[in-house]
Design a protein around this motif. Structure first.
Motif, mmCIF file in Angstrom:
data_model
loop_
_atom_site.group_PDB
_atom_site.id
_atom_site.type_symbol
_atom_site.label_atom_id
_atom_site.label_comp_id
_atom_site.label_asym_id
_atom_site.label_seq_id
_atom_site.Cartn_x
_atom_site.Cartn_y
_atom_site.Cartn_z
ATOM 1 N N HIS A 90 -89.888 -53.100 -1.941
ATOM 2 C CA HIS A 90 -91.192 -53.175 -1.285
ATOM 3 C C HIS A 90 -91.479 -51.890 -0.530
ATOM 4 O O HIS A 90 -90.578 -51.091 -0.234
ATOM 5 N N ILE A 91 -92.743 -51.695 -0.228
ATOM 6 C CA ILE A 91 -93.194 -50.546 0.556
ATOM 7 C C ILE A 91 -94.005 -51.064 1.735
ATOM 8 O O ILE A 91 -94.675 -52.093 1.649
ATOM 9 N N VAL A 92 -93.920 -50.329 2.854
ATOM 10 C CA VAL A 92 -94.688 -50.661 4.051
ATOM 11 C C VAL A 92 -95.520 -49.453 4.425
ATOM 12 O O VAL A 92 -94.999 -48.332 4.520
ATOM 13 N N GLY A 93 -96.811 -49.657 4.615
ATOM 14 C CA GLY A 93 -97.706 -48.564 4.933
ATOM 15 C C GLY A 93 -97.542 -48.080 6.361
ATOM 16 O O GLY A 93 -97.059 -48.794 7.246
ATOM 17 N N ALA A 94 -97.945 -46.832 6.594
ATOM 18 C CA ALA A 94 -97.850 -46.260 7.943
ATOM 19 C C ALA A 94 -98.764 -46.969 8.926
ATOM 20 O O ALA A 94 -98.605 -46.841 10.142
ATOM 21 N N PRO A 126 -96.575 -44.888 -4.770
ATOM 22 C CA PRO A 126 -95.723 -44.392 -3.671
ATOM 23 C C PRO A 126 -94.300 -44.944 -3.698
ATOM 24 O O PRO A 126 -93.387 -44.304 -3.173
ATOM 25 N N PHE A 127 -94.097 -46.118 -4.283
ATOM 26 C CA PHE A 127 -92.736 -46.676 -4.353
ATOM 27 C C PHE A 127 -91.803 -45.716 -5.082
ATOM 28 O O PHE A 127 -90.612 -45.622 -4.766
ATOM 29 N N PHE A 128 -92.327 -44.996 -6.056
ATOM 30 C CA PHE A 128 -91.524 -44.061 -6.843
ATOM 31 C C PHE A 128 -91.695 -42.611 -6.375
ATOM 32 O O PHE A 128 -90.747 -41.831 -6.424
ATOM 33 N N ALA A 129 -92.899 -42.266 -5.952
ATOM 34 C CA ALA A 129 -93.234 -40.857 -5.782
ATOM 35 C C ALA A 129 -93.170 -40.352 -4.337
ATOM 36 O O ALA A 129 -93.149 -39.143 -4.116
ATOM 37 N N ALA A 130 -93.154 -41.237 -3.346
ATOM 38 C CA ALA A 130 -93.165 -40.782 -1.958
ATOM 39 C C ALA A 130 -91.897 -39.986 -1.633
ATOM 40 O O ALA A 130 -90.794 -40.351 -2.046
ATOM 41 N N THR A 131 -92.064 -38.916 -0.901
ATOM 42 C CA THR A 131 -90.939 -38.108 -0.429
ATOM 43 C C THR A 131 -91.148 -37.834 1.063
ATOM 44 O O THR A 131 -92.224 -38.103 1.612
ATOM 45 N N HIS A 132 -90.157 -37.293 1.706
ATOM 46 C CA HIS A 132 -90.324 -36.963 3.126
ATOM 47 C C HIS A 132 -91.346 -35.848 3.302
ATOM 48 O O HIS A 132 -92.023 -35.785 4.327
ATOM 49 N N ALA A 133 -91.459 -34.987 2.307
ATOM 50 C CA ALA A 133 -92.481 -33.939 2.378
ATOM 51 C C ALA A 133 -93.873 -34.507 2.173
ATOM 52 O O ALA A 133 -94.840 -34.019 2.752
ATOM 53 N N PRO A 135 -95.069 -38.407 2.188
ATOM 54 C CA PRO A 135 -94.781 -39.845 2.210
ATOM 55 C C PRO A 135 -95.860 -40.706 1.583
ATOM 56 O O PRO A 135 -95.655 -41.918 1.429
ATOM 57 N N MET A 136 -96.993 -40.132 1.234
ATOM 58 C CA MET A 136 -98.073 -40.854 0.542
ATOM 59 C C MET A 136 -98.509 -42.097 1.318
ATOM 60 O O MET A 136 -98.795 -43.149 0.743
ATOM 61 N N GLY A 137 -98.539 -41.988 2.649
ATOM 62 C CA GLY A 137 -99.032 -43.084 3.477
ATOM 63 C C GLY A 137 -98.016 -44.160 3.770
ATOM 64 O O GLY A 137 -98.379 -45.222 4.308
ATOM 65 N N LEU A 138 -96.740 -43.946 3.465
ATOM 66 C CA LEU A 138 -95.716 -44.965 3.698
ATOM 67 C C LEU A 138 -95.012 -44.753 5.035
ATOM 68 O O LEU A 138 -94.788 -43.620 5.475
ATOM 69 N N ALA A 139 -94.612 -45.892 5.632
ATOM 70 C CA ALA A 139 -93.715 -45.853 6.782
ATOM 71 C C ALA A 139 -92.277 -46.030 6.313
ATOM 72 O O ALA A 139 -91.356 -45.411 6.852
ATOM 73 N N SER A 140 -92.089 -46.893 5.279
ATOM 74 C CA SER A 140 -90.736 -47.113 4.773
ATOM 75 C C SER A 140 -90.801 -47.643 3.350
ATOM 76 O O SER A 140 -91.847 -48.102 2.877
ATOM 77 N N THR A 160 -91.503 -42.463 8.748
ATOM 78 C CA THR A 160 -92.106 -42.228 10.057
ATOM 79 C C THR A 160 -91.165 -42.779 11.125
ATOM 80 O O THR A 160 -90.307 -43.614 10.854
ATOM 81 N N ALA A 161 -91.353 -42.335 12.359
ATOM 82 C CA ALA A 161 -90.513 -42.822 13.461
ATOM 83 C C ALA A 161 -90.676 -44.325 13.638
ATOM 84 O O ALA A 161 -89.718 -45.044 13.940
ATOM 85 N N ASP A 162 -91.889 -44.831 13.460
ATOM 86 C CA ASP A 162 -92.133 -46.263 13.608
ATOM 87 C C ASP A 162 -91.355 -47.080 12.594
ATOM 88 O O ASP A 162 -91.031 -48.247 12.824
ATOM 89 N N GLY A 163 -91.055 -46.482 11.427
ATOM 90 C CA GLY A 163 -90.363 -47.217 10.385
ATOM 91 C C GLY A 163 -88.945 -47.594 10.753
ATOM 92 O O GLY A 163 -88.325 -48.439 10.121
ATOM 93 N N LEU A 164 -88.398 -46.977 11.831
ATOM 94 C CA LEU A 164 -87.018 -47.255 12.237
ATOM 95 C C LEU A 164 -86.893 -48.526 13.064
ATOM 96 O O LEU A 164 -85.798 -49.037 13.252
ATOM 97 N N GLU A 165 -87.994 -49.025 13.560
ATOM 98 C CA GLU A 165 -87.950 -50.083 14.569
ATOM 99 C C GLU A 165 -87.503 -51.417 13.987
ATOM 100 O O GLU A 165 -88.308 -52.171 13.436
#
Length: 721
Positions: A90-94, A126-133, A135-140, A160-165
């Protein structure tokens, strides 16, 4: 799945990942997914049952029913094959939105709530293509590893920092790198959940023109080719099954067996797969050309084009006129009339089918020369019994077999020189084989294919005549029935107008056509590989000759290709660029994408494989390995083979090994035996090379050694005599 059974089955050392704060949301979602799956399977089964019991129908109605049954059957097969493991992650948006779960196919519950988003949908990218450079709008992002229908591990990537919570289980290795170290099996493993961003970008590229995926060993070219096939059928309406579909061409049979499970696991069963030999009936028994010079001469596109001249030789009109006797009058058929009839053959019509067009024009020319009202159908039938006319036509425009036409080239030097005037006398002599002109080799297949495409099936003309005979018999029978009905209606005064209304209706052309049952026509056996296809994917494309490319171009008028290969793995050399090679064979819109990261082959193996290929090809595109197996390349004596295998098998309960280069070695459980050529495209946990220096000299030998070495995903052993 029982409601109380968790979707997670994590081993003891991963107990921290079982923390409810990390997986409670997934558990709730999987419970809803399990319920929806059960209901969906029941619904699809019921709809399929209704379709199967419905009347067959005719024409378009029957075709639509068959397509719906095929669609429902394929979906039911995929749903039944998987359970909760339809879900990849799964993916979670920012924006802290609800997680979006990505699946092998899309799924909604009875209230229309989306439980799984098809991996091919744009929103899943984004599940496949997101990178740290980017992130394509993803938090995690979370990826699952499934074992026997339950999650045995999972990985979170945070952007993102919020994704760690509180809801991220971070790990020192990604799901992808971990998967690289696991054991191989006899078939290509499912890699959908670990597609990397560089691979995903190519998978989702547009289908117009030719896209070349260039990359060295282990870069995921085959992964890209297979997933792109499924993606394009889903996303591009121009490529749907009713518009030609997709053909996937692999290099050899072991390769097709190896990848056979991948497309069905992606929910796509509509891709036709084959090797080049499958495109021609003679391919099953074709041997490799023993003489390299003969293979070279036959490999050119010009030799394939010689087939056109070979066929035209049999399409020359008679130069002398004749008198045709009919029941109405004698009619003169001049040489100009013959030429006019032959010119009536429409361009693009296969030779054997075009003879009917010539015949129809002959009938029309002769009919025009008669005075008075002569029934056309009766006149044509009478001409069919004119032996001289029919024989003259058949000699000037004979029905031809592709095998006979090509065999004539190899057995008649004058015919070969006429069709291929660029050949000198020595080359003509080299190609002649009068003793066994139909002892086909792989090099003959492009010519046989071109001949069959140009000639058409000689049985097709006979099939058409049988169809016409069935329809004519039906028309004659129905005409008699109509006459009887009209007579009866006139005698009884039907419709109050002495049957005139019924007479008008029954004598109408539409009524006569509707009374003829075309379902009685004998069906023609379909050739599923004849094309045309809307898109063709070719793996290991660096090995194709110009002549072999013509086989594929004939089947793809749109020139829409995905071409996967590595110039450094071309056994006979590849000195041009991809653009130069492909433009020469007839592709004018070429885009090249490169893969340079070796995900499969350990660093230890590539360190020794790189000098092997660079010695022959200094500019080879050698990819960089991203992992180390910790196992150095071992060397020993051929006498150690049995010991090496026994030791490895005892230490590894799973996995596949391969012995390359020893034809005398017989396959055993979990150990294959292959030549370097047949190992191409495959991968094994352990590879044992036997006397690699005996693989050959020059480019071919270097490529075979390089390919064989880079099949290893864990360990390479080199044994010499």
């Amino acid at each position: 799945m029982p409601a109380l059974l968790s979707a997670f089955d994590l081993p003891a050392h991963l107990a921290p990942k079982a923390d409810p704060t990390l997986i409670a949301g997934d558990e709730k979602h999987f419970a809803a997914l399990a319920q929806s799956l059960e209901q969906t399977i029941a619904d699809v089964s019921a709809r399929l049952d209704v379709q199967r019991k419905a009347p067959g129908g005719i024409g378009r109605e029957a075709m639509d029913r068959d397509l719906e049954i095929h669609r429902l059957t394929a979906r039911l097969r995929t749903l039944s094959r998987f359970g909760l493991d339809l879900c990849l992650g799964h993916i979670v948006g920012a924006d802290d939105s609800e997680p979006v779960y990505i699946g092998r196919l899309g799924l909604t519950d009875s209230e229309g709530r989306r439980l799984l988003l098809d991996w091919r949908a744009p929103a899943a990218e984004p599940f496949f293509a997101a990178t740290h450079a980017d992130p394509m709008g993803l938090a995690s992002r979370r990826r699952y590893r499934w074992t026997d229908g339950r999650i045995s591990d999972y990985w979170d990537e945070v952007f993102t920092a919020d994704g760690l919570e509180g809801h991220a289980a971070l790990d020192d290795q990604s799901a992808f790198i971990a998967s690289l170290g696991s054991n191989r099996s006899a078939r290509m493993r499912d890699v959908l959940s670990t597609i990397q961003s560089d691979q995903d970008a190519i998978i989702r590229a547009g289908s117009r023109g030719a896209l070349v995926v260039d990359g060295g060993p282990g870069t995921g070219k085959t992964v890209v080719a297979l997933h792109r096939s499924a993606y394009l059928l889903y996303s591009d309406p121009r490529l749907g099954h009713n518009r030609g579909g997709v053909l996937f061409v692999g290099p050899h049979r072991p390769y097709l067996n190896y990848v056979s499970d991948v497309l069905p696991s992606l929910g796509e069963e509509g891709v036709q797969t084959c090797i080049l030999e499958d495109l021609v009936a003679e391919g099953a028994g074709a041997a490799v050309e023993a003489d390299p010079e003969v293979a070279r001469l036959k490999s050119s596109a010009d030799m394939v084009k010689a087939i056109e001249k070979a066929v035209r030789f049999y399409e020359e009109p008679p130069t002398k006129g004749m008198t045709v006797s009919t029941d109405w009058a004698d009619v003169r058929l001049s040489a100009d009339d013959w030429a006019e009839a032959f010119d009536a053959a429409r361009g693009g019509t296969p030779h054997n089918e075009a003879r009917e067009q010539v015949w129809e024009e002959l009938v029309a020319i002769l009919l025009d020369k008669l005075d008075g009202d002569v029934p056309g159908e009766l006149f044509e039938r009478s001409l069919r019994h004119d032996e001289e006319l029919v024989t003259t036509l058949h000699r000037a425009w004979p029905l031809l077999e592709a095998a006979d036409l090509v065999a004539d080239l190899w057995s008649n030097s004058a015919y070969l020189r006429m069709c291929a005037p660029w050949l000198d006398r020595n080359e003509v002599r080299t190609l002649l084989r009068k003793e066994a002109p139909q002892a086909w080799t792989v090099s003959d297949l492009p010519l046989l294919d071109a001949a069959r495409q140009r000639l058409g099936d000689p049985a097709a003309a006979r099939h058409r005549r049988r169809q016409e005979a069935v329809l004519a018999a039906q028309r004659e029978q129905m005409a008699q029935v109509v006459d009887n009905l009209i007579d009866a209606a006139a005698a009884s005064g039907a419709d109050g107008d002495d049957g005139e209304g019924l007479v008008t209706m029954l004598r109408g052309q539409d009524a006569q056509v509707s009374l003829v049952d075309e379902s009685e026509l004998p069906p023609a056996a379909p050739d599923r590989l004849a094309g045309p296809f809307a898109h063709i994917v070719v793996d290991e494309a660096q090995e194709l000759t110009d002549a072999q490319w013509q086989m594929l171009l004939l089947r793809c008028p749109s020139r829409s290709f995905t071409i996967v290969g590595d110039r450094a793995q071309a056994r006979h050399g590849f000195t041009e660029s991809w653009q130069e090679r492909l433009e020469r064979i007839g592709l004018d819109r070429v885009n090249v994408e490169s893969l340079s990261v070796n995900y499969r082959t350990p660093e230890e193996v590539m360190t020794q494989a790189e000098p092997v290929i660079r010695a022959a090809l200094p500019d080879a595109n050698v990819p960089t390995s991203v992992r180390s197996s910790g196992v150095p390349v071992a060397h020993g004596s051929v006498a150690d083979l049995e010991s090496v295998l026994d030791t490895w098998l005892a230490a590894h309960a799973d996995g596949i090994a391969c012995v390359i280069g020893d034809p005398a070695f017989g396959e055993m459980s979990r150990v294959q035996s292959l030549t370097p050529e047949l190992a191409k495209g495959l991968e094994f946990d352990l590879v044992v090379l036997i006397d690699p220096e005996n693989f050959g000299e020059g480019i071919e030998g270097a490529v075979d050694r390089y390919v064989a070495m880079t099949r290893a995903t864990q360990q390479l052993v080199v044994l010499t005599s």
